[in-house]
Design a protein around this motif. Structure first.
Motif, PDB file in Angstrom:
ATOM      1  N   ALA A 156      40.415  55.658  47.808  1.00  0.00           N
ATOM      2  CA  ALA A 156      40.543  54.250  47.481  1.00  0.00           C
ATOM      3  C   ALA A 156      38.982  53.861  47.508  1.00  0.00           C
ATOM      4  O   ALA A 156      38.075  54.643  48.221  1.00  0.00           O
ATOM      5  CB  ALA A 156      41.187  53.566  48.623  1.00  0.00           C
ATOM      6  N   GLU A 157      38.614  52.801  46.847  1.00  0.00           N
ATOM      7  CA  GLU A 157      37.165  52.128  46.728  1.00  0.00           C
ATOM      8  C   GLU A 157      36.841  51.326  47.796  1.00  0.00           C
ATOM      9  O   GLU A 157      36.080  51.327  48.550  1.00  0.00           O
ATOM     10  CB  GLU A 157      37.137  51.473  45.478  1.00  0.00           C
ATOM     11  CG  GLU A 157      37.609  52.298  44.264  1.00  0.00           C
ATOM     12  CD  GLU A 157      36.350  52.951  43.322  1.00  0.00           C
ATOM     13  OE1 GLU A 157      35.307  52.439  43.450  1.00  0.00           O
ATOM     14  OE2 GLU A 157      36.475  53.927  42.754  1.00  0.00           O
ATOM     15  N   SER A 158      37.593  49.973  47.812  1.00  0.00           N
ATOM     16  CA  SER A 158      37.209  48.915  48.783  1.00  0.00           C
ATOM     17  C   SER A 158      37.749  49.178  50.278  1.00  0.00           C
ATOM     18  O   SER A 158      38.866  49.914  50.164  1.00  0.00           O
ATOM     19  CB  SER A 158      37.518  47.577  48.198  1.00  0.00           C
ATOM     20  OG  SER A 158      39.132  47.396  48.329  1.00  0.00           O
ATOM     21  N   ALA A 159      37.306  48.467  51.185  1.00  0.00           N
ATOM     22  CA  ALA A 159      37.762  48.524  52.506  1.00  0.00           C
ATOM     23  C   ALA A 159      39.265  48.397  52.559  1.00  0.00           C
ATOM     24  O   ALA A 159      40.103  48.973  53.275  1.00  0.00           O
ATOM     25  CB  ALA A 159      36.765  47.788  53.505  1.00  0.00           C
ATOM     26  N   GLU A 160      39.570  47.225  51.626  1.00  0.00           N
ATOM     27  CA  GLU A 160      41.061  46.851  51.818  1.00  0.00           C
ATOM     28  C   GLU A 160      41.907  47.551  51.271  1.00  0.00           C
ATOM     29  O   GLU A 160      42.931  48.115  51.681  1.00  0.00           O
ATOM     30  CB  GLU A 160      41.120  45.401  51.144  1.00  0.00           C
ATOM     31  CG  GLU A 160      42.136  44.684  51.068  1.00  0.00           C
ATOM     32  CD  GLU A 160      42.255  43.405  50.485  1.00  0.00           C
ATOM     33  OE1 GLU A 160      43.676  42.753  50.412  1.00  0.00           O
ATOM     34  OE2 GLU A 160      41.429  42.771  49.981  1.00  0.00           O
ATOM     35  N   ASP A 161      41.218  48.327  50.142  1.00  0.00           N
ATOM     36  CA  ASP A 161      41.991  49.510  49.253  1.00  0.00           C
ATOM     37  C   ASP A 161      42.294  50.640  50.361  1.00  0.00           C
ATOM     38  O   ASP A 161      43.410  51.261  50.059  1.00  0.00           O
ATOM     39  CB  ASP A 161      41.569  49.809  48.027  1.00  0.00           C
ATOM     40  CG  ASP A 161      41.759  48.647  47.094  1.00  0.00           C
ATOM     41  OD1 ASP A 161      42.581  47.964  47.040  1.00  0.00           O
ATOM     42  OD2 ASP A 161      40.882  48.598  46.034  1.00  0.00           O
TER      43      ASP A 161
ATOM     44  N   GLN B  48      37.346  54.348  59.680  1.00  0.00           N
ATOM     45  CA  GLN B  48      37.511  53.316  58.471  1.00  0.00           C
ATOM     46  C   GLN B  48      36.990  51.979  59.152  1.00  0.00           C
ATOM     47  O   GLN B  48      36.418  51.267  58.306  1.00  0.00           O
ATOM     48  CB  GLN B  48      38.766  53.063  57.923  1.00  0.00           C
ATOM     49  CG  GLN B  48      39.266  54.571  57.445  1.00  0.00           C
ATOM     50  CD  GLN B  48      38.221  55.171  56.148  1.00  0.00           C
ATOM     51  OE1 GLN B  48      38.054  54.147  55.375  1.00  0.00           O
ATOM     52  NE2 GLN B  48      37.816  56.260  56.583  1.00  0.00           N
ATOM     53  N   MET B  49      37.163  51.835  60.502  1.00  0.00           N
ATOM     54  CA  MET B  49      36.876  50.374  61.063  1.00  0.00           C
ATOM     55  C   MET B  49      35.549  50.136  61.315  1.00  0.00           C
ATOM     56  O   MET B  49      34.826  49.210  61.190  1.00  0.00           O
ATOM     57  CB  MET B  49      37.865  49.949  62.170  1.00  0.00           C
ATOM     58  CG  MET B  49      39.162  49.653  61.738  1.00  0.00           C
ATOM     59  SD  MET B  49      40.004  48.933  63.234  1.00  0.00           S
ATOM     60  CE  MET B  49      40.393  50.304  64.402  1.00  0.00           C
ATOM     61  N   GLU B  50      34.733  51.315  61.716  1.00  0.00           N
ATOM     62  CA  GLU B  50      33.679  51.369  62.291  1.00  0.00           C
ATOM     63  C   GLU B  50      32.468  50.714  61.235  1.00  0.00           C
ATOM     64  O   GLU B  50      31.688  49.793  61.741  1.00  0.00           O
ATOM     65  CB  GLU B  50      32.894  52.615  62.584  1.00  0.00           C
ATOM     66  CG  GLU B  50      33.641  53.141  63.818  1.00  0.00           C
ATOM     67  CD  GLU B  50      33.308  54.687  64.416  1.00  0.00           C
ATOM     68  OE1 GLU B  50      33.011  55.196  65.613  1.00  0.00           O
ATOM     69  OE2 GLU B  50      33.196  55.633  63.280  1.00  0.00           O
ATOM     70  N   PRO B  51      32.626  50.943  59.751  1.00  0.00           N
ATOM     71  CA  PRO B  51      31.550  50.476  58.957  1.00  0.00           C
ATOM     72  C   PRO B  51      31.888  48.917  58.923  1.00  0.00           C
ATOM     73  O   PRO B  51      30.977  48.205  58.417  1.00  0.00           O
ATOM     74  CB  PRO B  51      31.757  51.231  57.645  1.00  0.00           C
ATOM     75  CG  PRO B  51      32.575  52.377  58.014  1.00  0.00           C
ATOM     76  CD  PRO B  51      33.350  52.252  59.333  1.00  0.00           C
TER      77      PRO B  51
END
Length: 196
Positions: free
Chosen positions: A82-87, A137-140
């Motif tokens: 996936a590309e974006s954080a939401e994706d 995934q949350m750290e950034p």
């Protein structure tokens, strides 16, 4: 006319044994299953099952370890593609629920049946694996949040996903995509009223 039996490789035979064991555990629950029954369904001797796994608990541990490996690969691959954080978040949820759907009966046995000994540790290892992926995934996205808070959020998400998987069994019209969207609504969008 005599048919020649084809010998399976050790890896293929082990995979076959694990497939059948997962199916039988899902049908009857761990406590009700005998090694004899699994051996008959696989088409091997009971001593061969013991040779591969050592005990019924060893067989259960191997089925759980395989599930952990497969789930870890599926969710990490989905997030990585996936590309974006939401994706990434949505793709991770979707991969989790797709895996859950593919192994629905056996997965639910693991979540609902009291499990003792090493199996409890293996199930917790699955949860740890998923929380570690979520934290990474949350750290950034939240670099100022304390690690302890991120760990708490990840534990909440994993618990919510498990409960949602169980809830889907009572609501079979809820698709894996619906489940992933419900998780996104809660974790990405929050409970704020929609704009407009």
């Amino acid at each position: 006319m005599k048919t020649k039996r084809v010998r399976m490789s050790r890896a293929d035979r082990e995979r076959q044994m694990l497939d059948v064991a997962e199916e039988v555990f899902a049908e009857q629950g761990y406590g009700a299953v005998s090694m004899e029954e699994i051996a008959v369904r696989v088409g091997v001797s009971k001593p061969m099952l013991y040779e591969y796994f050592g005990s019924k608990e060893g067989l259960l541990l191997s089925t759980i370890a395989r599930a952990r490996s497969e789930l870890g690969e599926a969710t990490a691959r989905a997030v990585g593609e996936a590309e974006s954080a939401e994706d990434k978040l949505y793709s991770g949820y979707l991969a989790y629920f797709r895996f859950n759907e593919a192994h629905r009966r056996s997965w639910l046995v693991l979540l609902q049946e009291p499990v003792l000994g090493g199996a409890a540790g293996e199930i917790e290892a699955i949860r740890r694996q998923q929380t570690d992926l979520i934290i990474s995934q949350m750290e950034p996205l939240a670099p100022d949040r304390p690690r302890r808070a991120l760990e708490a959020y990840a534990e909440i998400i994993v618990g919510a996903c498990e409960r949602l998987a169980l809830w889907r069994t009572r609501n079979p019209d809820v698709t894996v995509e619906d489940a992933a969207r419900h998780m996104m609504d809660l974790t990405w969008n929050g409970l704020a009223p929609p704009n407009g």
